[in-house]
Write an enzyme that holds these catalytic residues in place. Structure first.
Site, PDB file in Angstrom:
ATOM      1  CG  ASP A  90      -1.865   1.241   1.203  1.00  0.00           C
ATOM      2  OD1 ASP A  90      -2.603   1.406   0.212  1.00  0.00           O
ATOM      3  OD2 ASP A  90      -1.842   2.042   2.150  1.00  0.00           O
ATOM      4  CB  SER A  91       0.180   4.755  -0.888  1.00  0.00           C
ATOM      5  OG  SER A  91      -0.993   4.855  -0.102  1.00  0.00           O
TER       6      SER A  91
ATOM      7  CE1 TYR B  79       2.890   5.940  -3.318  1.00  0.00           C
ATOM      8  CE2 TYR B  79       1.917   4.139  -4.567  1.00  0.00           C
ATOM      9  CZ  TYR B  79       2.987   4.678  -3.897  1.00  0.00           C
ATOM     10  OH  TYR B  79       4.150   3.962  -3.806  1.00  0.00           O
ATOM     11  N   GLY B  80      -2.987   9.186  -3.805  1.00  0.00           N
ATOM     12  CA  GLY B  80      -4.315   9.484  -4.370  1.00  0.00           C
ATOM     13  C   GLY B  80      -4.390  10.682  -5.285  1.00  0.00           C
TER      14      GLY B  80
ATOM     15  CB  CYS C 194      -2.987   0.636  -2.617  1.00  0.00           C
ATOM     16  SG  CYS C 194      -3.005   2.386  -3.013  1.00  0.00           S
ATOM     17  CG  ASN C 195      -9.358   0.700  -3.598  1.00  0.00           C
ATOM     18  OD1 ASN C 195     -10.140  -0.014  -4.189  1.00  0.00           O
ATOM     19  ND2 ASN C 195      -9.193   0.637  -2.285  1.00  0.00           N
ATOM     20  CB  THR C 196      -4.507   5.052  -5.478  1.00  0.00           C
ATOM     21  OG1 THR C 196      -5.465   5.553  -4.539  1.00  0.00           O
ATOM     22  CG2 THR C 196      -4.060   6.158  -6.393  1.00  0.00           C
TER      23      THR C 196
ATOM     24  CD  GLU D 163      -1.425   8.150   5.529  1.00  0.00           C
ATOM     25  OE1 GLU D 163      -0.292   8.637   5.521  1.00  0.00           O
ATOM     26  OE2 GLU D 163      -1.678   6.972   5.207  1.00  0.00           O
TER      27      GLU D 163
ATOM     28  CB  CYS E  99      -9.913   4.705  -0.244  1.00  0.00           C
ATOM     29  SG  CYS E  99      -8.363   5.230   0.537  1.00  0.00           S
ATOM     30  CB  THR E 100      -7.076   0.057   1.738  1.00  0.00           C
ATOM     31  OG1 THR E 100      -5.962   0.865   1.337  1.00  0.00           O
ATOM     32  CG2 THR E 100      -7.410  -0.923   0.628  1.00  0.00           C
ATOM     33  CG  HIS E 101      -5.907   5.368   4.086  1.00  0.00           C
ATOM     34  ND1 HIS E 101      -5.197   4.801   3.067  1.00  0.00           N
ATOM     35  CD2 HIS E 101      -5.004   6.008   4.877  1.00  0.00           C
ATOM     36  CE1 HIS E 101      -3.904   5.093   3.226  1.00  0.00           C
ATOM     37  NE2 HIS E 101      -3.774   5.819   4.320  1.00  0.00           N
TER      38      HIS E 101
HETATM   39  N1  DGL Z   1      -5.111   3.490   0.583  1.00  0.00           N
HETATM   40  C1  DGL Z   1      -5.024   3.926  -0.776  1.00  0.00           C
HETATM   41  C2  DGL Z   1      -6.218   3.464  -1.589  1.00  0.00           C
HETATM   42  O1  DGL Z   1      -6.809   2.477  -1.298  1.00  0.00           O
HETATM   43  C3  DGL Z   1      -4.857   5.395  -1.033  1.00  0.00           C
HETATM   44  C4  DGL Z   1      -4.185   6.264  -0.099  1.00  0.00           C
HETATM   45  C5  DGL Z   1      -3.355   7.287  -0.815  1.00  0.00           C
HETATM   46  O2  DGL Z   1      -3.899   8.277  -1.324  1.00  0.00           O
HETATM   47  O3  DGL Z   1      -2.150   7.054  -0.860  1.00  0.00           O
HETATM   48  O4  DGL Z   1      -6.602   4.062  -2.544  1.00  0.00           O
END
Ligand code: DGL
Length: 276
Positions: free
Chosen positions: A9-10, A41-42, A72-74, A157, A191-193
Site C-alpha cells: 500500500d502507499s 498516492y491518491g 491500495c485502490n489507487t 493519516e 480506499c483501504t484507508h
Molecule cells: N489506501 C489507498 C487506496 O486504497 C490510497 C491512499 C493514498 O492516497 O495514498 O486508494
C-alpha cells in the site's frame, strides 16, 4: 520458490486488508510494504503511481514473495494493468500481482436492492473510472455513482479521523454523493484507508444505507484464488509470520500502523532504489 505473500500500500491503508487476510488465512507468511515516504498516492499522476508501485512490487519480489497483493485502490487503478501486461512478462513466469478493485467489483452487486451503488475513493481511483468499468462487467444493470474524497486520507493519516474536524469533510463528500442519487442503498469504501472512518460515515447517512469495506471481500477472494491455483498455494510459505516494511520512519509507522492493523506492529526500514 517459496516465500511470503507480499501486501503493498502507499502507506497504512493496506493494513486494513492485511488484517482481514491474516484473520481468514492465518497460516501464511505475510510481508507488508508501506511506501509512507511517498504517500499519499491518491492525488498523484498515473506515471508516478505506476513508477512507485512498480518499484515496491519489485522489492517484494526480491524479498522472495511469489504473489503480491496491491492492497491500495489507487495503485490497483493506475498501475496494476501496466505491471501485469508490461513488467510481469519479462520476469519469472510464476510471479503474480493482484489488485483489490476487481474482487470488490465482482461482488458489490450482491449488496444492493435498489441497484444504485455509491463508490467513495481517492481522486486517482475515481477519475480512473475503474470501479464503474469493472462493476459493469459483472453487473451491467447497476448504476454506479462516484465521489472523490481527497481530504479523508490526510485526516486519517494525521489521526484526526475521530475528531470534530472530520465531521465537516465526511458530511461534505457523503452529501455530494447522495445529491447525485438519493436512492443509493450501498456505499462502497473504495480506499483501504476509509474503514477507519466507517463509524463517522454511518452517522451522516440514512440508516438504511449500508457501508461496505473491502478487507473481508479481498481476503475471501484471496482464499478462492489460492484454492483455484494450487501451484501458487504451494509457493506461499506457511509459518504464520508477519513482517512490516516502511520506506519512512519506523517509529512513526509503528505508532500509526497499530490503529489500522488492530494489534501491535514492529516495522523495519526499507529503502526503495529507483528501478530504471
Ligand atoms: N489506501 C489507498 C487506496 O486504497 C490510497 C491512499 C493514498 O492516497 O495514498 O486508494
Amino acid at each position: 520458490m517459496n516465500g511470503p505473500i507480499g501486501v503493498f500500500d502507499s502507506g497504512y491503508g493496506g493494513l486494513t486488508v492485511l488484517k482481514e487476510m491474516t484473520a481468514l488465512l492465518p497460516q501464511y507468511d505475510y510481508l507488508y510494504l508501506g511506501d509512507n515516504a511517498r504517500a499519499p498516492y491518491g492525488t498523484r499522476s498515473f506515471e508516478s503511481v505506476y513508477a512507485y508501485t512498480r518499484e515496491c512490487v519489485f522489492k517484494l519480489f526480491d524479498a522472495g514473495c511469489p504473489l503480491v497483493i496491491l492492497a491500495c485502490n489507487t495503485a490497483s487503478a493506475k498501475a496494476l494493468r501496466t505491471i501485469q501486461q508490461k513488467d510481469l512478462p519479462k520476469m519469472d513466469p510464476r510471479l503474480r500481482v493482484l489488485g483489490v478493485i476487481r474482487p470488490t467489483a465482482e461482488v458489490i452487486g450482491n449488496y444492493t436492492s435498489t441497484g444504485k451503488v455509491g463508490v467513495l475513493g481517492t481522486r486517482g481511483t475515481i477519475l480512473s473510472e475503474s470501479y464503474p468499468i469493472e462493476i459493469g462487467k459483472t453487473f451491467p444493470q447497476l448504476e454506479v455513482h462516484q465521489q472523490a474524497c481527497p481530504m479523508w486520507v490526510p485526516l486519517i493519516e494525521n489521526n484526526e479521523h475521530l475528531g470534530a474536524g472530520a465531521d465537516y469533510f465526511v458530511k461534505k463528500y457523503v452529501n455530494q454523493l447522495l445529491d447525485k442519487e438519493s436512492d443509493i442503498d450501498t456505499i462502497l469504501l473504495g480506499c483501504t484507508h476509509y474503514p477507519l472512518l466507517a463509524d463517522k460515515i454511518a452517522q451522516h447517512i440514512p440508516a438504511q444505507i449500508s457501508i461496505v469495506s473491502q478487507g473481508e471481500i479481498v481476503a475471501a477472494s484471496l482464499k478462492d484464488y489460492l484454492n483455484r491455483h494450487p501451484e501458487m498455494e504451494h509457493a506461499c510459505s506457511k509459518d504464520g509470520s508477519r513482517r512490516f516494511l516502511t520506506t519512512d520512519d519506523t517509529t512513526t509507522f509503528d505508532e500509526h500502523a497499530s490503529i489500522f492493523f488492530g494489534s501491535e506492529v514492529k516495522s523495519e526500514f526499507c529503502s526503495i532504489p529507483h528501478v530504471g
